[in-house]
Design a protein around this motif. Sequence first.
Motif, mmCIF file in Angstrom:
data_model
loop_
_atom_site.group_PDB
_atom_site.id
_atom_site.type_symbol
_atom_site.label_atom_id
_atom_site.label_comp_id
_atom_site.label_asym_id
_atom_site.label_seq_id
_atom_site.Cartn_x
_atom_site.Cartn_y
_atom_site.Cartn_z
ATOM 1 N N ASP A 195 0.843 -1.212 0.000
ATOM 2 C CA ASP A 195 0.000 0.000 0.000
ATOM 3 C C ASP A 195 0.873 1.254 0.000
ATOM 4 N N THR A 196 1.956 1.190 0.768
ATOM 5 C CA THR A 196 2.879 2.334 0.850
ATOM 6 C C THR A 196 3.391 2.704 -0.540
ATOM 7 N N PHE A 197 3.831 1.696 -1.295
ATOM 8 C CA PHE A 197 4.390 2.001 -2.614
ATOM 9 C C PHE A 197 3.308 2.481 -3.588
ATOM 10 N N LEU A 198 2.099 1.970 -3.434
ATOM 11 C CA LEU A 198 1.019 2.454 -4.312
ATOM 12 C C LEU A 198 0.659 3.904 -3.973
ATOM 13 N N HIS A 199 0.652 4.222 -2.671
ATOM 14 C CA HIS A 199 0.435 5.629 -2.282
ATOM 15 C C HIS A 199 1.576 6.489 -2.797
ATOM 16 N N ALA A 200 2.792 5.943 -2.711
ATOM 17 C CA ALA A 200 3.967 6.698 -3.154
ATOM 18 C C ALA A 200 3.854 7.035 -4.644
ATOM 19 N N TRP A 201 3.351 6.083 -5.427
ATOM 20 C CA TRP A 201 3.167 6.340 -6.868
ATOM 21 C C TRP A 201 2.230 7.536 -7.078
ATOM 22 N N ASN A 202 1.156 7.566 -6.319
ATOM 23 C CA ASN A 202 0.172 8.649 -6.482
ATOM 24 C C ASN A 202 0.676 9.996 -5.970
ATOM 25 N N LYS A 203 1.592 9.945 -4.995
ATOM 26 C CA LYS A 203 2.030 11.197 -4.362
ATOM 27 C C LYS A 203 3.437 11.616 -4.771
ATOM 28 N N TRP A 236 11.561 9.994 2.505
ATOM 29 C CA TRP A 236 10.213 10.331 2.050
ATOM 30 C C TRP A 236 9.330 9.070 2.009
ATOM 31 N N LEU A 237 9.914 7.964 1.538
ATOM 32 C CA LEU A 237 9.146 6.707 1.478
ATOM 33 C C LEU A 237 8.774 6.220 2.882
ATOM 34 N N LEU A 238 9.687 6.415 3.818
ATOM 35 C CA LEU A 238 9.388 6.003 5.202
ATOM 36 C C LEU A 238 8.288 6.876 5.798
ATOM 37 N N LYS A 239 8.261 8.135 5.364
ATOM 38 C CA LYS A 239 7.175 9.028 5.799
ATOM 39 C C LYS A 239 5.835 8.502 5.264
ATOM 40 N N VAL A 240 5.831 8.121 3.986
ATOM 41 C CA VAL A 240 4.598 7.563 3.388
ATOM 42 C C VAL A 240 4.227 6.267 4.113
ATOM 43 N N ALA A 241 5.231 5.460 4.436
ATOM 44 C CA ALA A 241 4.976 4.183 5.139
ATOM 45 C C ALA A 241 4.355 4.438 6.508
ATOM 46 N N THR A 283 2.655 7.108 7.461
ATOM 47 C CA THR A 283 1.287 7.622 7.259
ATOM 48 C C THR A 283 0.345 6.465 6.917
ATOM 49 N N THR A 284 0.815 5.564 6.055
ATOM 50 C CA THR A 284 -0.009 4.402 5.676
ATOM 51 C C THR A 284 -0.314 3.552 6.907
#
Lengths: 112, 200
Positions: free
Chosen positions: B70-78, B91-96, B98-99
């Motif tokens: 889910d994190t990587f899919l959100h990352a694609w969108n953001k 930045w990816l860890l931030k998305v992770a 948040t997810t």
Amino acid sequence: MPEPMIRPDDEALRALFFAPPIEDAGFSHRVVARLRRQLWVRRLAVPLAALLGLAIAFRPALQLIEALPQQFAALSAGLTDAAPSQYASWMVASLVITMATFATLIFVGVED
Amino acid sequence: VEGGCTRRLILNPSRETAACAEDRQLVSRIVVQQDTQAFGELVGRHQSHVRNFLRRLTRDTALAEDLAQDTFLHAWNKLHTYAGKGSVVGWLLKVAYTTFLQSKRKSNRYAEILESVKLEHSGDAVSASRAQDEVTDLDRLLAVLGEEERAIMILFYGCGLSHREVSEATGKPLGTVKSLISRARQKIRQRFDIGVEDHA
């Protein structure tokens, strides 16, 4: 069970938190496959929704187009025949009074 | 060891800079061309950091795997919102994170570990050992921390992020991050009767 053995320094915590790298083992392929599926669905969603909407609205839209000339004709005839009535005069008078009251209230509010 | 969560401790600065430049090139290819192949490459480079972080955070491998995807899919969108400030992995860890916070599925594994530690202290060794399957020292240590403290400690000690990067990843002010790390260290010291020095 014994308490965790932790040396009293910062490096000990870092060592304790150390995690060996995780092998990809197809993870990135799974993510990309899921992403491509999502993109495909998204790309297809708009044309599909448009087609569905068109299919549902086709018959009513056709009926509306057929009825429009008659409706316009009736409306123009009605406007031509319309004459000022007592009811319309009352409507205009009450509208003016309401607007005047609101304008006064607003003016008084601004002054305060 | 590249790809581990502790990359900062192992990579040398020049290699890290080159890796960051490659990351940024991949990001620009993804944002400009919507290149899924480049995205796959980016996922491959950082999946280990993200999965390790989420595994530590949830103590549940299956849940962590789902959250990582889910994190990587959100990352694609953001990804277009990534301003190039800081590392891509930060930045990816931030998305992770948040997810993880937004996820409706929550793991109560740490609560179970904490319970077993309490049982152990109360002398109920049988129940405690039943609940102790494959519980490491780190698990017991993380179990005494709150969710926020746990995340910050993992990001700081486990993922090797700086105070500033942890602050960006969690959305907490820098001072709050430092005091949370300090408080967590104090908790660890009190709970496990160890002399962890306070550098935060």
